[in-house]
Design an enzyme around this catalytic site. Structure first.
Site, short mmCIF file in Angstrom:
data_model
loop_
_atom_site.label_atom_id
_atom_site.label_comp_id
_atom_site.label_asym_id
_atom_site.label_seq_id
_atom_site.Cartn_x
_atom_site.Cartn_y
_atom_site.Cartn_z
N HIS A 10 0.80 -1.24 0.00
CA HIS A 10 0.00 0.00 0.00
C HIS A 10 0.83 1.28 0.00
O HIS A 10 0.28 2.37 -0.09
CB HIS A 10 -0.96 0.03 1.19
C1 UD1 Z 1 -1.88 6.05 5.25
C2 UD1 Z 1 -0.57 6.55 5.82
C3 UD1 Z 1 0.45 5.43 5.81
C4 UD1 Z 1 -0.08 4.21 6.50
C5 UD1 Z 1 -1.43 3.81 5.95
C6 UD1 Z 1 -2.01 2.69 6.77
C7 UD1 Z 1 -0.14 8.93 5.38
C8 UD1 Z 1 0.63 9.90 4.58
N1 UD1 Z 1 -0.03 7.66 5.00
O1 UD1 Z 1 -1.66 5.70 3.90
O2 UD1 Z 1 1.61 5.86 6.48
O3 UD1 Z 1 0.83 3.15 6.33
O4 UD1 Z 1 -2.32 4.93 6.01
O5 UD1 Z 1 -2.93 1.94 6.08
O6 UD1 Z 1 -0.80 9.31 6.33
N2 UD1 Z 1 -8.95 5.10 0.69
C9 UD1 Z 1 -10.24 4.59 0.60
N3 UD1 Z 1 -10.90 4.32 1.76
C10 UD1 Z 1 -10.38 4.52 2.99
C11 UD1 Z 1 -9.07 5.07 3.08
C12 UD1 Z 1 -8.39 5.35 1.91
O7 UD1 Z 1 -10.74 4.36 -0.48
O8 UD1 Z 1 -11.04 4.24 4.01
C13 UD1 Z 1 -8.21 5.36 -0.57
C14 UD1 Z 1 -8.45 6.75 -1.15
O9 UD1 Z 1 -8.44 6.64 -2.54
C15 UD1 Z 1 -7.22 7.52 -0.68
C16 UD1 Z 1 -6.14 6.43 -0.69
O10 UD1 Z 1 -6.81 5.25 -0.30
O11 UD1 Z 1 -6.90 8.60 -1.51
C17 UD1 Z 1 -4.98 6.72 0.25
O12 UD1 Z 1 -5.44 6.96 1.59
P1 UD1 Z 1 -4.58 7.86 2.59
O13 UD1 Z 1 -5.21 7.86 3.92
O14 UD1 Z 1 -4.27 9.18 1.97
O15 UD1 Z 1 -3.19 7.12 2.66
P2 UD1 Z 1 -2.85 5.59 2.89
O16 UD1 Z 1 -2.28 5.06 1.63
O17 UD1 Z 1 -4.02 4.90 3.49
N1 UDP Z 2 -4.05 -5.21 8.76
C1 UDP Z 2 -5.34 -5.70 8.86
N2 UDP Z 2 -5.99 -6.07 7.71
C2 UDP Z 2 -5.42 -5.97 6.48
C3 UDP Z 2 -4.10 -5.46 6.39
C4 UDP Z 2 -3.45 -5.08 7.55
O1 UDP Z 2 -5.89 -5.81 9.97
O2 UDP Z 2 -6.07 -6.32 5.48
C5 UDP Z 2 -3.34 -4.81 9.99
C6 UDP Z 2 -2.03 -5.50 10.22
O3 UDP Z 2 -2.22 -6.74 10.87
C7 UDP Z 2 -1.27 -4.50 11.07
C8 UDP Z 2 -1.78 -3.16 10.55
O4 UDP Z 2 -3.01 -3.43 9.88
O5 UDP Z 2 -1.63 -4.62 12.43
C9 UDP Z 2 -0.79 -2.56 9.59
O6 UDP Z 2 -1.38 -1.45 8.98
P1 UDP Z 2 -0.98 -0.97 7.51
O7 UDP Z 2 -0.28 -2.02 6.79
O8 UDP Z 2 -2.21 -0.39 6.93
O9 UDP Z 2 -0.04 0.30 7.82
P2 UDP Z 2 1.48 0.48 8.28
O10 UDP Z 2 1.75 -0.42 9.42
O11 UDP Z 2 2.34 0.22 7.08
O12 UDP Z 2 1.53 1.92 8.63
#
Ligand code: UD1
Ligand code: UDP
Length: 361
Positions: free
Chosen positions: A203
């Site tokens: 992601h």
């Molecule tokens: C964010 C964090 C990242 C973290 C991740 C955990 C930042 C800069 N990044 O990344 O560090 O590892 O969360 O998962 O804060 N979207 C949906 N539904 C949702 C959420 C997101 O469709 O509920 C889609 C949207 O198109 C959005 C994209 O995902 O634009 C990215 O979401 P965003 O919260 O900006 O960043 P993450 O990639 O989730």
């Molecule tokens: N996780 C989850 N379901 C998923 C993918 C990840 O519950 O489909 C959990 C995972 O076990 C871990 C956390 O989400 O506890 C990690 O979050 P993510 O990978 O979104 O973000 P990061 O740790 O890279 O910031």
């Protein structure tokens, strides 16, 4: 004494679960949810499964560019903090919600505590690195999960208020793994056998927003001929669709693309995977906690301990490397050196806050 906890993204709900339980033994807690993650599988499911207190404020910021998202959060968090007047604000990890929470608090002269302080990938190209560095530099209490994190802070001249606590994600895992084994039916639902598949998550912006990298990773998955379970973050699904990769995945048949799963299902999928392929910070650690070999689809990691101990290998988005490690990578059991605390990080954090905020008694 009143604590305001600020969360917004999936890993923060998991991190706050054990900490909030400990905090509520001592303090009043107000939970502010920025709304960064909002889909059911990225948000509500964690509150339902982990018994996390319902947010007192849901700010509904949603998705957008970094500036839009962080700016909106800053504005809306500030309003709540002015109304609630907490004694301390607690933020987690390295997302835009973390930085916005820390900035809103410090500008109102409210003390800031950062859980998972001191992590560094030394790659400013990652939005998370910018969020971490800035948050650490405005925090009063820095809860570092590992000795490496403490050293990183010292190297940047941050010595006051730094506490080595252990990792709250380890606390969360210890508490939930037995519950997950009992309750989750994900293996039978997906027709999987223990150790009969690999698990993948992708992601990071550096992998999803870059067509070449995402294509290469998906090609490696397909060419591996392994059964790969792939719960895709919505960001990733969006780009898989945009780059026309969904059809290739479906045609190949060995990659099981599913929506994101809840934490209990995820723990079971992780524990029973033969290997984990990921660019997630949290998933790298959980692979290590569960002693599942991890292949990290990045060039750098902030969780260097997992690599030093030989349980994690960094391969970036290099197809040949990914294919080779999928086949060959086997950690040697005796290299495992547990470095993430004793499962009591959350209790320690609550106790430090209690002591510090009551003038050291
Ligand atoms: C964010 C964090 C990242 C973290 C991740 C955990 C930042 C800069 N990044 O990344 O560090 O590892 O969360 O998962 O804060 N979207 C949906 N539904 C949702 C959420 C997101 O469709 O509920 C889609 C949207 O198109 C959005 C994209 O995902 O634009 C990215 O979401 P965003 O919260 O900006 O960043 P993450 O990639 O989730
Ligand atoms: N996780 C989850 N379901 C998923 C993918 C990840 O519950 O489909 C959990 C995972 O076990 C871990 C956390 O989400 O506890 C990690 O979050 P993510 O990978 O979104 O973000 P990061 O740790 O890279 O910031």
């Amino acid at each position: 004494m009143k604590i305001a906890t600020i969360v917004g993204a999936r890993p923060q709900f998991i991190k706050m679960a054990p900490v909030s339980k400990e905090l509520r033994k001592h303090f009043e807690e107000v939970v502010i949810h920025t709304g960064q993650h909002y889909d059911y599988e990225m948000n509500r499911i964690f509150f339902e499964q982990l018994g996390i207190p319902e947010p007192d404020y849901y700010l509904g910021v949603g998705s957008g560019s970094h500036g839009y998202q962080t700016g909106e959060m800053l504005k809306r968090i500030e309003e709540v903090l002015i109304k609630e007047q907490p004694d301390i604000v607690l933020v987690y990890g390295d997302t835009n919600s973390t930085l916005a929470g820390a900035l809103a608090a410090v500008k109102l002269h409210i003390k800031v505590a950062h859980v998972e302080a001191g992590l560094r990938s030394f790659d400013k190209g990652m939005p998370e690195e910018v969020n971490r560095v800035l948050t650490d530099h405005v925090s009063d209490y820095l809860f570092a999960p590992t000795e490496t994190a403490v050293k990183n802070l010292h190297n940047e001249g941050i010595k006051e208020g730094v506490y080595l606590t252990g990792d709250v994600m380890y606390d969360a895992l210890l508490h939930n793994i037995k519950i997950a084994r009992k309750r989750s039916s994900i293996l039978s639902r997906l027709g999987l056998k223990p150790k009969g598949y690999l698990l993948a998550t992708v992601h990071r912006a550096e992998n999803t927003d870059n067509m070449e990298r995402l294509k290469t990773i998906i090609k490696a998955f397909i060419e591996s001929d392994e059964m790969i379970v792939f719960p895709a973050h919505p960001r990733t699904r969006k780009y898989l669709e945009a780059y026309g990769l969904i059809g290739e995945v479906e045609k190949a048949g060995n990659v099981l693309l599913i929506p994101p799963v809840g934490y209990l299902d995820m723990l079971v999928l992780e524990e029973n995977a033969r290997k984990i392929l990921t660019d997630s910070g949290g998933v790298q650690k959980e692979a290590y906690f569960l002693k599942v070999p991890c292949v990290t689809l990045r060039e750098k990691t902030e969780w260097v301990e997992t690599v030093e101990d030989g349980w994690n290998v960094l391969v970036g988005a290099d197809k040949e490397k990914i294919l080779r490690v999928i086949k060959e990578f086997e950690p040697k059991g005796d290299t495992y050196m547990y470095k993430f605390g004793d499962g009591k990080a959350s209790r320690r954090i609550a106790e430090i806050i209690r002591r510090e905020m009551s003038g050291g008694v």
